[in-house]
Design an enzyme around this catalytic site. Structure first.
Site, PDB file in Angstrom:
ATOM      1  N   ASP A  79      82.962 144.069  74.786  1.00 55.17           N
ATOM      2  CA  ASP A  79      82.676 142.769  74.190  1.00 55.17           C
ATOM      3  C   ASP A  79      81.368 142.902  73.421  1.00 55.17           C
ATOM      4  O   ASP A  79      80.830 144.007  73.280  1.00 55.17           O
ATOM      5  CB  ASP A  79      82.581 141.701  75.288  1.00 55.17           C
ATOM      6  N   LYS A  97      88.936 153.064  93.829  1.00 57.16           N
ATOM      7  CA  LYS A  97      88.942 152.445  92.507  1.00 57.16           C
ATOM      8  C   LYS A  97      89.659 151.115  92.564  1.00 57.16           C
ATOM      9  O   LYS A  97      90.791 151.023  93.031  1.00 57.16           O
ATOM     10  CB  LYS A  97      89.651 153.346  91.483  1.00 57.16           C
ATOM     11  N   ASP A 130      86.904 149.916  87.725  1.00 57.51           N
ATOM     12  CA  ASP A 130      87.412 150.460  86.466  1.00 57.51           C
ATOM     13  C   ASP A 130      87.920 149.309  85.613  1.00 57.51           C
ATOM     14  O   ASP A 130      89.130 149.111  85.444  1.00 57.51           O
ATOM     15  CB  ASP A 130      88.529 151.473  86.766  1.00 57.51           C
ATOM     16  N   ARG A 178      98.760 157.816  92.735  1.00 59.51           N
ATOM     17  CA  ARG A 178     100.079 157.940  93.348  1.00 59.51           C
ATOM     18  C   ARG A 178     100.270 159.142  94.262  1.00 59.51           C
ATOM     19  O   ARG A 178     100.979 159.023  95.271  1.00 59.51           O
ATOM     20  CB  ARG A 178     101.146 157.893  92.250  1.00 59.51           C
ATOM     21  N   LYS A 231      86.601 148.594  82.350  1.00 58.76           N
ATOM     22  CA  LYS A 231      86.558 148.926  80.922  1.00 58.76           C
ATOM     23  C   LYS A 231      86.041 147.768  80.069  1.00 58.76           C
ATOM     24  O   LYS A 231      86.696 147.311  79.135  1.00 58.76           O
ATOM     25  CB  LYS A 231      87.940 149.370  80.434  1.00 58.76           C
ATOM     26  N   THR A 273      93.717 158.988  79.399  1.00 54.98           N
ATOM     27  CA  THR A 273      94.467 160.210  79.702  1.00 54.98           C
ATOM     28  C   THR A 273      95.951 160.092  79.368  1.00 54.98           C
ATOM     29  O   THR A 273      96.664 161.089  79.370  1.00 54.98           O
ATOM     30  CB  THR A 273      94.320 160.583  81.188  1.00 54.98           C
TER      31      THR A 273
END
Length: 242
Positions: free
Chosen positions: A75, A43, A70, A220, A72, A125
């Protein structure tokens, strides 16, 4: 059990998407090199978008990796359509847009005829019911996700991003709509014992897949590990039979 430090002849489990959420493309490239063939899908998010993330995406693609942008997008329809078409032409694999009907429909048009798949981001999330209420939403996270999954299906895009807590309902809605190929990409995935960090609606890799997720976005627990390659292999072993 196979030692997670050793190499495997098996291809990497592409249900695992490693989130390269680090400050620079140089750090991201070095991290991907350390992980090696334990991960086949990465990602590239907004943090790297701000420092020429497309160059990194092209570099990883040239190495045979898959890329999840990713970003997002959100517009007016024409802008989203053109941006999506440009990214599809760059041979990326997944792209996120905000799960708004007009935005998703525009992205579907932009990606038409390409191999790139468009995902609608439902509810982040990190958000709780209290966060949604503060943002003037009367629906719970689960109900808002359901509404946006239905809208994603109507818009004709390829899938959604949702927390593992909503994956089962999203899968059921996709099956009802005759879309067994519908992707459900779940951030907020944490192996047992890992810190939740800023994830409010998290689950283990096994639980997310069993609920109906098709892909797991994991950052992580892999990237902050003292041995990122071993961390990735350990998660792959945990889900190998699912």
């Amino acid at each position: 059990m196979t030692d997670p430090q050793t190499s495997s002849d098996r291809a990497p489990d592409e249900r695992i998407i490693c989130a390269l959420d680090v400050p620079t493309t140089a750090e991201a490239a070095a991290l991907a090199e350390r992980i090696g063939d334990a991960i086949g899908f990465y990602k590239v998010g907004l943090q790297l978008f701000a420092v020429d993330g497309m160059a990194l995406a092209r570099e990883l693609k040239a190495q045979g990796r898959k890329i999840f942008l990713d970003w997002k997008l959100h517009d007016i329809g024409a802008t989203v359509e053109k941006a999506t078409a440009n990214l599809a032409g760059a041979d990326c694999d997944l792209l996120t847009v905000h799960a708004r009907p007009q935005v998703m429909a525009a992205a579907a048009r932009g990606a038409a005829g390409s191999k790139m798949k468009v995902l609608g981001v439902t509810v982040l999330t990190s958000l709780t019911a209290e966060d949604l209420s503060a943002d003037d939403h009367s629906l719970s996270p689960a109900d808002l996700v359901e509404r946006r999954v239905r809208q994603a299906l109507e818009a004709g895009i390829d899938g959604v991003v949702s927390s593992p807590h909503e994956a089962a309902r999203a899968r059921a809605l996709a099956v009802e709509a005759g879309r067994p190929d519908f992707l459900i990409v779940t951030p907020g995935v944490r192996p047992v014992g890992a810190a939740l960090d800023d994830q409010a609606r998290a689950a283990t890799p096994e639980a997310a897949l069993q609920a109906g997720a098709t892909h797991l976005v994991i950052g992580r627990p892999i990237t902050a590990s003292s041995d990122p390659r071993a961390g990735a292999q350990q998660i792959a072993q945990q889900i190998a039979l699912i």
